[in-house]
Scaffold this motif. Structure first.
Motif, mmCIF file in Angstrom:
data_model
loop_
_atom_site.group_PDB
_atom_site.id
_atom_site.type_symbol
_atom_site.label_atom_id
_atom_site.label_comp_id
_atom_site.label_asym_id
_atom_site.label_seq_id
_atom_site.Cartn_x
_atom_site.Cartn_y
_atom_site.Cartn_z
ATOM 1 N N ARG A 18 1.658 -1.473 0.284
ATOM 2 C CA ARG A 18 -0.026 -0.071 0.063
ATOM 3 C C ARG A 18 1.204 1.250 0.248
ATOM 4 N NH1 ARG A 18 -2.904 2.558 4.490
ATOM 5 N NH2 ARG A 18 -4.144 4.744 3.686
ATOM 6 N N SER A 19 1.985 1.561 0.999
ATOM 7 C CA SER A 19 2.776 2.174 1.133
ATOM 8 C C SER A 19 3.407 2.563 -0.607
ATOM 9 C CB SER A 19 3.875 1.673 1.563
ATOM 10 O OG SER A 19 4.749 3.138 2.171
ATOM 11 N N LEU A 20 4.279 1.460 -0.886
ATOM 12 C CA LEU A 20 4.662 1.597 -2.394
ATOM 13 C C LEU A 20 4.137 3.169 -3.492
ATOM 14 C CD1 LEU A 20 7.055 -1.214 -2.176
ATOM 15 C CD2 LEU A 20 7.618 1.316 -2.413
ATOM 16 N N LEU A 21 2.308 1.927 -3.365
ATOM 17 C CA LEU A 21 1.344 2.564 -4.738
ATOM 18 C C LEU A 21 1.222 3.404 -4.095
ATOM 19 C CD1 LEU A 21 -0.547 -0.900 -4.773
ATOM 20 C CD2 LEU A 21 0.749 -0.214 -6.616
ATOM 21 N N LEU A 22 1.164 4.261 -3.109
ATOM 22 C CA LEU A 22 0.997 5.597 -2.395
ATOM 23 C C LEU A 22 2.025 6.497 -2.962
ATOM 24 C CD1 LEU A 22 -1.097 5.085 0.901
ATOM 25 C CD2 LEU A 22 -1.815 5.894 -0.953
ATOM 26 N N GLN B 166 -0.538 7.885 3.662
ATOM 27 C CA GLN B 166 0.766 6.673 3.916
ATOM 28 C C GLN B 166 0.221 6.470 5.552
ATOM 29 O OE1 GLN B 166 3.313 5.440 2.833
ATOM 30 N NE2 GLN B 166 3.465 6.951 0.749
ATOM 31 N N PRO B 167 0.863 4.667 5.718
ATOM 32 C CA PRO B 167 0.503 4.140 6.987
ATOM 33 C C PRO B 167 1.229 4.466 8.046
ATOM 34 C CG PRO B 167 1.610 2.744 4.987
ATOM 35 C CD PRO B 167 1.017 3.935 4.343
ATOM 36 N N ASP B 168 2.443 4.963 7.680
ATOM 37 C CA ASP B 168 3.231 5.786 8.352
ATOM 38 C C ASP B 168 2.762 7.980 9.420
ATOM 39 O OD1 ASP B 168 5.491 7.479 10.208
ATOM 40 O OD2 ASP B 168 6.598 5.343 9.645
ATOM 41 N N PRO B 169 2.486 7.423 10.724
ATOM 42 C CA PRO B 169 2.010 8.355 11.086
ATOM 43 C C PRO B 169 2.824 9.780 10.854
ATOM 44 C CG PRO B 169 2.900 7.113 12.804
ATOM 45 C CD PRO B 169 2.643 6.672 12.004
ATOM 46 N N ASN B 170 4.285 10.139 10.917
ATOM 47 C CA ASN B 170 5.403 10.901 10.830
ATOM 48 C C ASN B 170 6.007 11.246 9.157
ATOM 49 O OD1 ASN B 170 6.285 10.501 13.623
ATOM 50 N ND2 ASN B 170 6.690 7.701 12.050
ATOM 51 N N PHE B 171 5.075 13.091 9.082
ATOM 52 C CA PHE B 171 5.235 13.405 8.878
ATOM 53 C C PHE B 171 7.125 13.998 7.281
ATOM 54 C CE2 PHE B 171 5.910 18.247 5.940
ATOM 55 C CZ PHE B 171 5.049 17.628 5.291
ATOM 56 N N GLY B 172 7.630 13.579 8.572
ATOM 57 C CA GLY B 172 9.152 14.355 8.325
ATOM 58 C C GLY B 172 9.254 12.760 7.569
ATOM 59 N N ARG B 173 9.021 11.685 7.778
ATOM 60 C CA ARG B 173 9.493 10.569 7.441
ATOM 61 C C ARG B 173 9.136 10.347 6.061
ATOM 62 N NH1 ARG B 173 8.883 6.345 11.395
ATOM 63 N NH2 ARG B 173 10.934 6.977 12.451
ATOM 64 N N ILE B 174 7.716 10.671 6.308
ATOM 65 C CA ILE B 174 6.783 10.448 4.966
ATOM 66 C C ILE B 174 7.496 11.225 3.674
ATOM 67 C CG2 ILE B 174 5.051 10.521 3.833
ATOM 68 C CD1 ILE B 174 4.897 8.150 5.469
#
Length: 113
Positions: free
Chosen positions: A5-9, A54-62
């Motif tokens: 899912r993350s990769l598709l996003l 994105q499933p990760d909640p961290n804006f900076g990481r995304i």
């Protein structure tokens, strides 16, 4: 499933951002007009929303990880749309960026990491 899912996003975000920037470029630099520019601005807006899924909640990481996707995606867009021919240094640089994406987003984390 979360990684897929993350990769598709990331791919959807890249298409929206790179495509949007390309449309603005075409509208301004290639004198194609306001409709191209407007479509580009709309696509750039879509990009901003895609990242929020994105499933990760961290804006900076995304956004940090997306930077690597953007680099590789931009070269790919150039190849497919503008018939750009990347050299080996372009390809090596893009591979390094994608490795960075994998480390930032998908490395196992413990605790609050």
């Amino acid at each position: 499933m979360t990684i897929i899912r993350s990769l598709l996003l990331f791919v959807a975000a890249a298409i929206a951002e790179i495509g949007g920037a390309w449309l603005v470029w075409q509208g301004v630099r290639e004198h194609r007009g306001l409709l191209w520019i407007g479509a580009g601005v709309a696509a750039l807006g879509v990009y901003g929303f895609v990242a929020t899924f994105q499933p990760d909640p961290n804006f900076g990481r995304i956004l940090a990880a997306y930077g690597g996707v953007f680099v590789a995606g931009s070269l790919g867009w150039g190849v497919l749309v503008d018939k750009f021919r990347p050299d080996r240094w372009d390809l090596i640089g893009a591979a390094i960026c994608l490795l960075g994406v994998a480390v930032i987003m998908y490395a196992p984390r413990t605790g609050h990491g």
